[in-house]
Write an enzyme that holds these catalytic residues in place. Structure first.
Site, short mmCIF file in Angstrom:
data_model
loop_
_atom_site.label_atom_id
_atom_site.label_comp_id
_atom_site.label_asym_id
_atom_site.label_seq_id
_atom_site.Cartn_x
_atom_site.Cartn_y
_atom_site.Cartn_z
CG ASP A 102 2.94 3.83 47.22
OD1 ASP A 102 1.84 4.27 46.90
OD2 ASP A 102 3.56 2.98 46.55
CD GLU A 120 -1.83 2.53 48.60
OE1 GLU A 120 -2.59 2.39 47.64
OE2 GLU A 120 -0.59 2.38 48.51
C1 GLC Z 1 0.05 2.81 45.41
C2 GLC Z 1 -0.33 4.05 44.63
C3 GLC Z 1 -0.50 3.70 43.18
C4 GLC Z 1 0.79 3.13 42.66
C5 GLC Z 1 1.24 1.94 43.52
C6 GLC Z 1 2.64 1.52 43.20
O1 GLC Z 1 -0.96 1.87 45.41
O2 GLC Z 1 -1.49 4.62 45.19
O3 GLC Z 1 -0.89 4.82 42.42
O4 GLC Z 1 0.64 2.69 41.35
O5 GLC Z 1 1.23 2.26 44.89
O6 GLC Z 1 3.55 2.45 43.69
#
Ligand code: GLC
Length: 540
Positions: free
Chosen positions: A205, A241
């Site tokens: 993440d 991500e």
């Molecule tokens: C990432 C996730 C999202 C979450 C954020 C904070 O962007 O995809 O859903 O709210 O991280 O953890």
């Protein structure tokens, strides 16, 4: 074409399926999906042909960010089951040929996490430096807020601590201080723990935020993470991500040999895809893909059409974003944070299934690793009555009566209603209809898995002669695939490149004939061809 290679670098020929355990299948009738329920549905996933299951967070959590706010990294939230259930799930998946990866949030914890509670209680706590504290609130930088609807600053004053702490996301998600080696050690131990449960990797993440504030060679954190994870489990992958401009995203894949993340989700390609669809023109996608830097041979890009968050369009220009909004979500209630949409694709396309199939066919035909979000395979829509980003995280539609939980029980989030509700869109009906979207997806996934050249090959964009047609070829060793996709919903004529002694074999309608070099395409046509060359035997 080497099958050995495609099994060794397995993630390059994988099809990933992402789901929220709470929303997938409720086995005990408490309205919340659970691990046991998911385990019961593993054969559904195996039948669909996906090879990797990506679980969104299932750890204990106050659930103020759907589980991305974690209070215990070593457990399963009791609403979803136990660690024992988790291990049963992983081994059932493995038995059906499915690897499991899990969302891992290293950037922050919940403010309820014992580390944060200890940290704020005393300056002398060994956990104080697990978070980022300052006496004076630093000036805000424009664009720093991830959730501008809920927060006005990335710093919040904590009375007990007498200092401000940093949070790139919500204020209830204090940022961990990854510059502190003790934090990195703790997180490594957590990763090691989950790898011991049989996992094949992690979806990491918020990657760019992890290295923020690390002054000396920030990417070393990611390199260390990679080598640690692969020392523990050689086949494990890190899918990151990273939503940054292409060059900066590429940097997270590491050097030429790829010594950082194995994969990054391709937000740039995704946003360009929507601009192309909004315009009915291949140009934006062509531009984005042709300017994408070369990636390491063993790395891959996660190709998604829709993910679990808002459909962010933040990397488009303001005018471009306005075009996509106008086409796919003109009403402000369908937009979020001024940068994204809270719809799924079927409603954006007003239920046009030809267009829908074309979009997935295109996404699956580009080099990279396809990533599906649960429900996409049946054409599930969003429920805009569910707050914010969660509109796209409604319960899975198994049968006409919903089928997500026991009759009479209300799911934790309301099901989709209306034209896309379970009466019309559900697994049971589609399973029985050979022409359904679900069965089409099964064929698409099988085809994609049988064409490893799409995962491994190099992309050449072709001049199709028609503005609305995206045409490309992918070459890997002695194999070539040519694909054409019509994006605007109008008929088009294209010229296909066929050399001497070559034929094009359609990979879906089984026609095996010499195609004319000029092809008439119907609106939203989606065609994949293998190039047959004299003397070379083609796979089925
Ligand atoms: C990432 C996730 C999202 C979450 C954020 C904070 O962007 O995809 O859903 O709210 O991280 O953890």
């Amino acid at each position: 074409m080497s099958v050995k290679t495609s099994s060794d670098l397995w993630w390059k020929n994988a099809v990933v399926y992402c789901l929220d355990v709470e929303m997938f299948f409720d086995s005990d009738g408490d309205g919340c999906g659970d691990l046991l329920g998911l385990t019961e549905r593993v054969d559904y996933l195996a039948g669909l042909g996906v090879s990797v299951l990506w679980l969104m967070p299932f750890y204990p959590s106050p659930n103020r960010d759907d589980g991305y706010d974690i209070t215990d990294f070593y457990a399963v939230d009791s609403s979803m089951g136990t660690l024992g259930d988790f291990v049963e799930l992983v081994r059932t998946c493995r038995d059906r040929g499915i690897r499991v990866i899990v969302d891992f949030v290293m950037n922050h914890t919940s403010d309820q996490h014992p580390w944060f509670q200890a940290a704020r209680s005393s300056k002398d706590s060994p956990y104080r430096d697990f978070y980022v504290w300052v006496d004076e609130k630093p000036p805000e930088k424009p664009g720093d807020l991830v959730f501008p609807d809920a927060e006005t600053s990335n710093w919040t004053y904590d009375r007990k601590a007498g200092q401000y702490y940093q949070h790139r996301f919500y204020k209830h998600q204090p940022d961990l201080n990854l510059a502190n080696p003790a934090v990195r050690d703790e997180l490594a131990q957590v990763l090691g723990f989950w790898l011991e449960q049989g996992l094949s990797g992690f979806r990491v993440d918020a990657v760019p935020f992890l290295i923020e504030g690390v002054l000396d060679d920030p990417h070393q954190i990611i390199r260390d993470l990679r080598s640690y994870v692969n020392r523990r489990v050689g086949e494990a992958v890190l899918l990151g991500e990273v939503n940054l401009p292409a060059e900066q995203t590429r940097a997270f894949l590491g050097d030429e040999d790829g010594d950082e993340l194995h994969m990054v989700l391709d937000f740039i390609g995704n946003q360009a895809l929507y601009l192309s669809l909004a315009r009915g023109s291949a140009e934006p996608l062509t531009k984005a893909l042709s300017s994408y830097p070369k990636i390491p041979a063993a790395a891959s890009l996660g190709r998604f059409v829709r993910n679990h968050d808002e459909l962010t369009l933040d990397k488009l220009s303001e005018e471009e974003r306005a075009e996509v909004f106008a086409r796919f979500g003109p009403d402000e209630s369908l937009q979020l944070y001024g940068r994204g949409l809270r719809r799924r694709l079927p409603t954006m396309l007003e239920g046009d299934e030809r267009a829908l199939r074309m979009v997935y066919s295109l996404a699956f035909s580009l080099p990279g690793t396809p990533v599906l979000f649960y429900g996409e395979e049946i054409g599930m829509a969003e429920n805009v009555d569910i707050e914010g980003r969660y509109a796209v995280r409604a319960p899975m539609q198994w049968a006409r009566d919903g089928g997500f939980t026991l009759p009479g029980v209300s799911p934790r989030r309301p099901m989709v209603e209306g034209a896309f509700g379970p009466e019309r869109v559900n697994v049971t009906d589609q399973r029985r209809d050979p022409g359904s979207l679900l069965n089409w997806f099964e064929r698409l996934i099988r085809r994609r898995r049988e064409c490893p050249e799409l995962g491994f090959g190099s992309l050449t964009l072709l001049e199709s002669g028609a503005e609305s047609v995206f045409a490309h070829r992918v070459d890997w060793e002695d194999a070539t695939i040519v694909c054409v996709h019509e994006l605007s919903g109008s008929p088009a004529t294209v010229s296909l490149p066929v050399g001497d002694g070559e034929r094009l074999v359609d990979l879906f309608d089984h026609s095996d004939h010499d195609l004319p070099a000029t092809l008439q395409l119907e609106p939203y046509a989606a065609r994949w061809f293998r190039v047959a060359r004299t003397g070379v035997r083609l796979p089925p």
